[in-house]
Enzyme design. Structure first.
Site, PDB file in Angstrom:
ATOM      1  N   ASP A 124       0.830  -1.206   0.000  1.00  0.00           N
ATOM      2  CA  ASP A 124       0.000   0.000   0.000  1.00  0.00           C
ATOM      3  C   ASP A 124       0.861   1.250   0.000  1.00  0.00           C
ATOM      4  OD1 ASP A 124       0.789  -0.680   2.697  1.00  0.00           O
ATOM      5  OD2 ASP A 124      -0.545   0.918   3.377  1.00  0.00           O
ATOM      6  N   GLU A 169       0.010  -0.867   5.624  1.00  0.00           N
ATOM      7  CA  GLU A 169       1.147  -0.452   6.460  1.00  0.00           C
ATOM      8  C   GLU A 169       1.125   1.041   6.746  1.00  0.00           C
ATOM      9  OE1 GLU A 169       5.252   0.878   7.457  1.00  0.00           O
ATOM     10  OE2 GLU A 169       3.994   1.497   5.786  1.00  0.00           O
ATOM     11  N   HIS A 181       6.483   9.521   0.651  1.00  0.00           N
ATOM     12  CA  HIS A 181       5.255  10.317   0.806  1.00  0.00           C
ATOM     13  C   HIS A 181       5.322  11.677   0.114  1.00  0.00           C
ATOM     14  CE1 HIS A 181       4.398   8.035   4.869  1.00  0.00           C
ATOM     15  NE2 HIS A 181       4.799   7.241   3.892  1.00  0.00           N
TER      16      HIS A 181
END
Lengths: 66, 388
Positions: free
Chosen positions: B76, B129, B334
């Site tokens: 993920d 996660e 991210h």
């Protein structure tokens, strides 16, 4: 970097590269094994097995990643 | 969707591109898990999906399986779809670093390597996660402990991660009858900020070593959000704060400390309880990865991470040799700049292959102990209990 070996008494040891105190192993160390010098507490890495060569282990770094 | 062009690396690069090209924000991983399963089967692995939605790919042992090495990645990603493209040998896209690069490297290494009889290799593509609950890892950790585990997170091709900090989140809210700002009463925000100051003071007293500047050894605090509202009758102030915890302080301990200094009028909700976990530098997994990095011409960099990962979930439960490894720069996790150098990716596959082969050889040298002969257990627990 420093090295040494196995005496007749079957002591496997090598001098610490920092303080030259003997660092003993209970068995033949593995390549890449990390050990600690009992005298100066620095972390050492086995970079050669025969003869045993010890070098200061790389410093642990910090990283903020997940 | 881009395609791999270098014939020597087509298979491995295409697996990574296909994974990165399939969106898999936490909670919506099914399509990417199918891609993972398809590639695993094409590579000759036995692939399946478990009840939690995790992708599993097993390289069966020859003979009777006595030990299993788990390569524990996650599939993920955080939200924020990015264009998937290869520019000058660099793959851009969401999840390229965190953590489909490490996951694809696991898959390729598992299919390429040679291991002694009795050793199975399993690649896990865990779901969820990036959420505070990490449901995929919590499901998997209930299984029997493997002989050794590598967590798939970016450490850089020459880095080996040996520990992650713990975490605690708290949402605080204070509500009161509205009063005029010219009056003597503190506002809701005044009260909540005073409470936060008392929390910060308590944390300074809790610091295991107030003199250290090493973040891994300190409690870190962050206000993640704050809000005030006033409808003319009731005013409220709320904030969500995060704490990153060192080995010495558990989430339960910090929660208890905060509750003890909080008046009943402030509502608290704690989530994300995660203990810090660290393995030893002498851990066999750390050693095998470090040795493989040297063989590839690098100098290994052991790392401690101030974030959390599935390392924190399965590490304490399994108590087996463990480290985290994977290609890529975690500073890009991210971010809109998420990307991975494909040469580094290929290099990490070679390092993983070499490291897992030497680890498997080392495991095979130790006969399972009586009473500990159940499959997957680590013979003689090759490492001592990881230091805490």
């Amino acid at each position: 970097m420093t090295s040494s070996t196995q005496s007749n008494q079957e002591t496997i040891q090598a001098p610490c590269p920092e303080c030259e105190a003997p660092v003993a192993f209970s068995r033949s160390p593995l390549y890449g094994e990390i050990t600690e010098c009992a005298a100066c507490e620095c972390e050492l890495e086995v970079t050669n097995r025969s003869p045993i060569r010890l070098e200061l282990a790389p410093e642990v770094e910090e990283d903020w990643g997940e | 969707m881009p395609t791999a062009t270098n014939t020597d690396s087509t298979r491995s690069v295409q697996a990574l591109i296909d994974l990165v090209s399939t969106p898999s924000v936490s909670g919506n991983e099914a399509a990417a898990v199918r891609v993972f399963v398809d590639h695993a089967e094409r590579l000759g692995l036995e692939a399946s999906v478990d009840e939690a939605g995790n992708g599993l790919a097993l390289r069966n042992a020859t003979g009777v399986e006595t030990r299993r090495i788990v390569l524990f990645g996650h599939i993920d990603t955080v939200p924020g779809e990015l264009a998937v493209e290869v520019i000058d040998g660099v793959l851009h896209g969401r999840g390229a670093v965190d953590a489909k690069g490490p996951l694809a490297a696991f898959l390729m290494a598992a299919s390429d390597l040679t291991v002694p009889d009795g050793v199975a290799i399993e690649v896990i593509a865990a779901v969820g996660e990036e959420t505070t609950d990490s449901p995929g890892a919590h499901f998997i950790r209930e299984r029997r402990a493997p002989a050794a585990c590598i967590i798939g997170e970016p450490s850089g091709w020459d880095g080996v991660t040996i520990g992650y900090k713990g975490r605690l989140l708290v949402k605080a809210e204070f509500r009161k009858e509205w009063s005029h700002t010219a009056g003597a009463d503190p506002s809701a925000a005044d009260t909540l900020h005073a409470w936060w100051s008392s929390v910060l003071n308590a944390i300074e007293e809790l610091q295991p070593d107030p003199s250290t500047t090493r973040l891994f050894d300190r409690v870190q605090t962050t206000i993640q959000s704050s809000i005030t509202s006033n409808d003319g009758l009731i005013e409220s102030a709320g904030m969500t704060s995060g704490f990153r915890l060192p080995l010495e302080i558990s989430p339960a301990q910090l929660e208890s400390t905060i509750r003890s200094l909080t008046p009943q009028t402030i509502d608290l909700r704690f989530t994300g309880h995660t203990e810090a976990y660290k393995t030893k530098r002498s851990d066999p997994v750390v050693r095998s990865l470090s040795t493989a990095i040297r063989a590839e011409g690098g100098t290994p960099h052991p790392k401690l991470k101030t974030g959390t990962a599935d390392f924190n979930v399965v590490g304490p439960a399994w108590d087996c040799p463990i480290a985290a490894y994977g290609p890529g720069d975690s500073a890009l996790d991210h971010t809109p700049q998420e990307r991975i150098d494909l040469d580094e990716y290929q290099r990490s596959i070679r390092i993983l292959t070499r490291a897992i082969e030497s680890l498997a050889d080392e495991l095979a040298m130790h006969e399972p102990q009586v009473g500990q002969s159940a499959e997957f257990r680590c013979a003689e627990r090759l490492s001592r209990r990881p230091g805490r």
